[in-house]
Design a protein around this motif. Structure first.
Motif, mmCIF file in Angstrom:
data_model
loop_
_atom_site.group_PDB
_atom_site.id
_atom_site.type_symbol
_atom_site.label_atom_id
_atom_site.label_comp_id
_atom_site.label_asym_id
_atom_site.label_seq_id
_atom_site.Cartn_x
_atom_site.Cartn_y
_atom_site.Cartn_z
ATOM 1 N N GLN A 120 43.995 -2.400 -37.428
ATOM 2 C CA GLN A 120 42.541 -2.452 -37.524
ATOM 3 C C GLN A 120 42.040 -3.813 -37.055
ATOM 4 O O GLN A 120 42.425 -4.849 -37.584
ATOM 5 N N THR A 121 41.173 -3.790 -36.043
ATOM 6 C CA THR A 121 40.602 -5.020 -35.510
ATOM 7 C C THR A 121 39.592 -5.583 -36.495
ATOM 8 O O THR A 121 38.668 -4.863 -36.909
ATOM 9 N N PRO A 122 39.739 -6.844 -36.911
ATOM 10 C CA PRO A 122 38.762 -7.424 -37.851
ATOM 11 C C PRO A 122 37.362 -7.423 -37.251
ATOM 12 O O PRO A 122 37.171 -7.631 -36.042
ATOM 13 N N LEU A 123 36.381 -7.195 -38.091
ATOM 14 C CA LEU A 123 34.992 -7.213 -37.655
ATOM 15 C C LEU A 123 34.470 -8.642 -37.606
ATOM 16 O O LEU A 123 34.934 -9.513 -38.365
ATOM 17 N N PRO A 124 33.498 -8.918 -36.741
ATOM 18 C CA PRO A 124 32.854 -10.233 -36.791
ATOM 19 C C PRO A 124 32.222 -10.447 -38.166
ATOM 20 O O PRO A 124 31.669 -9.519 -38.758
ATOM 21 N N GLU A 125 32.336 -11.660 -38.688
ATOM 22 C CA GLU A 125 31.771 -11.946 -40.003
ATOM 23 C C GLU A 125 30.259 -11.827 -39.956
ATOM 24 O O GLU A 125 29.598 -12.366 -39.051
ATOM 25 N N ILE A 126 29.690 -11.129 -40.928
ATOM 26 C CA ILE A 126 28.252 -10.913 -40.968
ATOM 27 C C ILE A 126 27.612 -12.004 -41.813
ATOM 28 O O ILE A 126 28.088 -12.331 -42.904
ATOM 29 N N ALA A 127 26.532 -12.581 -41.304
ATOM 30 C CA ALA A 127 25.819 -13.627 -42.020
ATOM 31 C C ALA A 127 24.831 -13.000 -42.994
ATOM 32 O O ALA A 127 23.929 -12.256 -42.590
ATOM 33 N N TYR A 128 25.009 -13.281 -44.286
ATOM 34 C CA TYR A 128 24.099 -12.800 -45.322
ATOM 35 C C TYR A 128 23.338 -13.985 -45.914
ATOM 36 O O TYR A 128 23.954 -14.970 -46.362
ATOM 37 N N ASN A 129 22.033 -13.899 -45.936
ATOM 38 C CA ASN A 129 21.231 -14.914 -46.601
ATOM 39 C C ASN A 129 21.297 -14.718 -48.107
ATOM 40 O O ASN A 129 21.295 -13.582 -48.600
ATOM 41 N N ALA A 130 21.367 -15.816 -48.832
ATOM 42 C CA ALA A 130 21.458 -15.769 -50.286
ATOM 43 C C ALA A 130 20.771 -17.005 -50.846
ATOM 44 O O ALA A 130 20.457 -17.952 -50.095
ATOM 45 N N PRO A 131 20.510 -17.034 -52.148
ATOM 46 C CA PRO A 131 19.873 -18.215 -52.725
ATOM 47 C C PRO A 131 20.644 -19.495 -52.379
ATOM 48 O O PRO A 131 21.841 -19.604 -52.622
ATOM 49 N N GLY A 132 19.961 -20.413 -51.781
ATOM 50 C CA GLY A 132 20.559 -21.701 -51.452
ATOM 51 C C GLY A 132 21.299 -21.755 -50.137
ATOM 52 O O GLY A 132 21.765 -22.822 -49.730
ATOM 53 N N THR A 133 21.447 -20.610 -49.464
ATOM 54 C CA THR A 133 22.132 -20.607 -48.167
ATOM 55 C C THR A 133 21.505 -19.563 -47.261
ATOM 56 O O THR A 133 21.341 -18.402 -47.649
ATOM 57 N N GLU A 139 16.220 -14.299 -37.095
ATOM 58 C CA GLU A 139 16.725 -13.045 -36.545
ATOM 59 C C GLU A 139 16.861 -12.010 -37.652
ATOM 60 O O GLU A 139 17.038 -12.346 -38.822
ATOM 61 N N ARG A 140 16.752 -10.743 -37.270
ATOM 62 C CA ARG A 140 16.846 -9.655 -38.243
ATOM 63 C C ARG A 140 18.317 -9.415 -38.624
ATOM 64 O O ARG A 140 19.232 -9.753 -37.868
ATOM 65 N N ALA A 141 18.503 -8.819 -39.782
ATOM 66 C CA ALA A 141 19.857 -8.507 -40.227
ATOM 67 C C ALA A 141 20.495 -7.522 -39.253
ATOM 68 O O ALA A 141 19.866 -6.522 -38.867
ATOM 69 N N PRO A 142 21.736 -7.773 -38.816
ATOM 70 C CA PRO A 142 22.367 -6.884 -37.831
ATOM 71 C C PRO A 142 22.540 -5.461 -38.337
ATOM 72 O O PRO A 142 22.563 -4.518 -37.547
ATOM 73 N N GLY A 143 22.637 -5.272 -39.656
ATOM 74 C CA GLY A 143 22.833 -3.935 -40.191
ATOM 75 C C GLY A 143 21.693 -2.985 -39.920
ATOM 76 O O GLY A 143 21.891 -1.765 -39.923
ATOM 77 N N ILE A 144 20.495 -3.514 -39.683
ATOM 78 C CA ILE A 144 19.355 -2.631 -39.426
ATOM 79 C C ILE A 144 19.131 -2.381 -37.943
ATOM 80 O O ILE A 144 18.265 -1.593 -37.567
#
Length: 319
Positions: A120-133, A139-144
């Motif tokens: 299984q080829t690893p997926l590119p790491e997805i950037a998630y915004n969270a409190p403090g980071t 840019e819009r979330a790639p999931g949408i």
């Protein structure tokens, strides 16, 4: 561990064409109808992204799991499985590349075969915004923004009803070599043949039947996108979700196929690579079912067609 994955399942249903269309819409890729074990006109095959052909659908009088495939690394592993099954007085048929045995409680033909491990080829790491980071800015979330249909990556696990749960668990644990990850008090154990938290669960039932199959997708957005598309086509397919299991930790959404089997999209399941670092637990109550989400409907816990399956199992010529 010598066992390393589920290779395939053969699902028996009365309504092959309708069920095959469902799994096409579910995101599995139709394959050329093979002629190795089943007549070409009698089944439809479907592939996952990483597992090749992992589902075959064949005609049977009542819905059931006909066959379950389990992968091992080499013929020495087959010798070990043949020996441990023989110690349980389970008849085994052996070939150079595999062996078969029937679990009497679930009525499933289990095929243990030499098979390649998943790549299984690893997926590119997805950037998630969270409190403090906020790694994702301007840019819009790639999931949408994903344009294509959801495509399951692999077959993850199956849940089966057995008329003799204790015997079936011995078959898979002591005979085949599955390991226990967690247990639901008085009901069943979550068993693994890979590094995934579980690949098979067998629970006591009045008739042998297939409760559900589970298919890995990339993340929770793919679960939501896949289920949304399936429900836009037919809202009656909805069964249970979106939620997150406590046992296994995976996100889930369950749908129902035209034959009455549940199918699950899942992502982010627990992974066990060192047995010494995992402590199996015994769970009950809500934690045996989920951590959060809507409560499971009664039809998930006891499928509405169980009485009909029991009648069909005792009908002349039933399989």
């Amino acid at each position: 561990m010598p066992l390393h994955r589920l290779t395939h399942i053969v699902m028996g249903v009365p309504n092959v064409t309708q069920t095959a269309q469902y799994y096409t819409e579910f995101g599995l890729t139709p394959t050329a109808e093979s002629t190795d074990r089943y007549p070409a006109a009698a089944h439809h095959g479907f592939a996952t992204v990483d597992g090749g052909e992992q589902l075959r659908i064949v005609q049977t009088p009542r819905r059931r799991l006909v066959e379950l495939g389990i992968g091992v690394d080499d013929p020495d592993d087959l010798d070990r499985v043949a020996s441990t099954l023989a110690a349980l007085d389970v008849p085994v048929e052996r070939t150079p590349s595999g062996l078969t045995a029937v679990d009497r409680g679930t009525e499933v033909l289990v095929r243990v075969e030499v098979a390649p491990r998943y790549q299984q080829t690893p997926l590119p790491e997805i950037a998630y915004n969270a409190p403090g980071t906020t790694p994702r800015l301007q840019e819009r979330a790639p999931g949408i923004l994903r344009p294509g249909p959801v495509r399951p990556r692999k077959l993850g696990h199956v849940v089966l009803g057995s008329t003799d749960q204790e015997s079936s668990q011995r078959f898979f644990q002591q005979g085949i070599g599955f390991k226990i990850s967690d247990t639901v008090a008085g009901l069943a154990s979550f068993m693994r043949c890979s590094t995934d938290h579980h690949n098979v669960l067998v629970q006591q039932a009045p008739v042998a039947f297939l409760h559900h199959t589970s298919w890995q997708v990339d993340d929770v957005d793919e679960i939501g996108r896949g289920a949304t598309a399936m429900l836009e086509a037919d809202p009656d397919r909805h069964t249970w979700g979106l939620g997150r299991h406590f046992i296994g930790s995976n996100f889930f959404w369950y749908l129902k196929d035209p034959a009455g089997n549940f199918s699950e999209y899942y992502s982010d399941i627990d992974c066990i690579v060192d047995d010494a670092l995992w402590k199996p637990g015994v769970w009950e109550g809500a934690k045996s079912l989920y951590a959060w989400g809507p409560p499971p409907p009664p039809s998930f816990l006891a499928p509405e067609d169980l009485a009909g399956l029991m009648t069909g199992a005792h009908a002349p010529g039933a399989q």
